[in-house]
Design an enzyme around this catalytic site. Sequence first.
Site, PDB file in Angstrom:
ATOM      1  N   CYS A 122      -7.520  -1.214  -0.524  1.00  0.00           N
ATOM      2  CA  CYS A 122      -8.151  -0.880   0.761  1.00  0.00           C
ATOM      3  C   CYS A 122      -9.199   0.223   0.632  1.00  0.00           C
ATOM      4  CB  CYS A 122      -7.077  -0.486   1.769  1.00  0.00           C
ATOM      5  SG  CYS A 122      -5.790  -1.745   1.974  1.00  0.00           S
ATOM      6  N   HIS A 267     -10.199   2.827   7.395  1.00  0.00           N
ATOM      7  CA  HIS A 267      -9.605   1.543   7.019  1.00  0.00           C
ATOM      8  C   HIS A 267      -8.732   1.061   8.159  1.00  0.00           C
ATOM      9  CE1 HIS A 267      -7.186  -1.489   5.232  1.00  0.00           C
ATOM     10  NE2 HIS A 267      -6.138  -0.711   5.048  1.00  0.00           N
ATOM     11  N   ASN A 298      -5.569  -6.412   9.252  1.00  0.00           N
ATOM     12  CA  ASN A 298      -5.850  -5.596   8.079  1.00  0.00           C
ATOM     13  C   ASN A 298      -6.484  -6.482   7.015  1.00  0.00           C
ATOM     14  OD1 ASN A 298      -5.725  -4.203   5.639  1.00  0.00           O
ATOM     15  ND2 ASN A 298      -3.729  -3.292   6.041  1.00  0.00           N
TER      16      ASN A 298
END
Length: 342
Positions: A122, A267, A298
């Site tokens: 990420c 993020h 996500n």
Amino acid sequence: MAKIKPSKGAPYARILGVGGYRPTRVVPNEVILETIDSSDEWIRSRSGIETRHWASPEETVAAMSIEASGKAVADAGIDAAQIGAVVVSTVSHFSQTPAVATEIADKLGTEKAAAFDISAGCAGFGYGLTLAKGMIVEGSAEYVLVIGVERLSDLTDLEDRATAFLFGDGAGAVVVGPSQEPAIGPTVWGSEGDKSETIKQTYAWDRFGGDLAELPRDSRGDLKLPAITQEGQAVFRWAVFEMAKVAQQALDAAGISADDLDVFIPHQANVRIIDSMVKTLKLPEHVTVARDIRTTGNTSAASIPLAMERLLATGEAKSGDTALVIGFGAGLVYAATVVTLP
């Protein structure tokens, strides 16, 4: 002793264009609830996620990247032939070699651009952005394409109540080019490998070479492919408390305060994490905060450029705004910097 001629690059680098691609299939929480014992209210309250996008077989890592990259190149106002390097961050391109970046560079029409993949989870977009900045200032490329792309639906265990609802697919890309003034600040980045077990793949791909009877099965008895698993509470605590410190360090390194910010693009891991970071950083009310996770899920390395692209497209952020971006995840790795939006 011969002296090596010094490199001559641009004095600074900046993001010149951004593009995004979300798969056409929109998956609501109701679909996730077909395989886990939960509720729409629980998923929304724990993560903020209402829907996510899942890729079709045709929407490959390369195909999504090419779509996002084409938009970024057009937004930057350059030709693909001017791109000197292509950097792709992904954990879901399952061919070990060649790098998917080489296919993307070719199909976009670059002139034999340098091309390589990185694996930084990420935080991958921040890692790629930092590499791009270095190439431009050093002089090895005038324009660099940075892509964050994931097909995390391929790495999701739909029977894992802790993670089945989290992940989505998509690609985000930016073109980084020369600037006469600072527009990408110093990067604060690092890793905490002693915590690597908190986010990991359930088992390694090479176990397929052994006894398949030993591999996990789903409720129907079918073989479970490797998937992403995590220790939710440990990750939450680390992200909220440690990453807020990293974000503050990035502000300090750029020589600005929270009051100077226009936009915060973290993020897109979890709305509760995002909201907690906003509180810890004491961001003023005027700062626009990306919460793209609500409808995108996500998407790991793709989440920051996708959120950036949406904020600019909707007018919630504008060209020239000062934005703090921070990515964090599996490894555990992290990267934060302050940028001027394209």
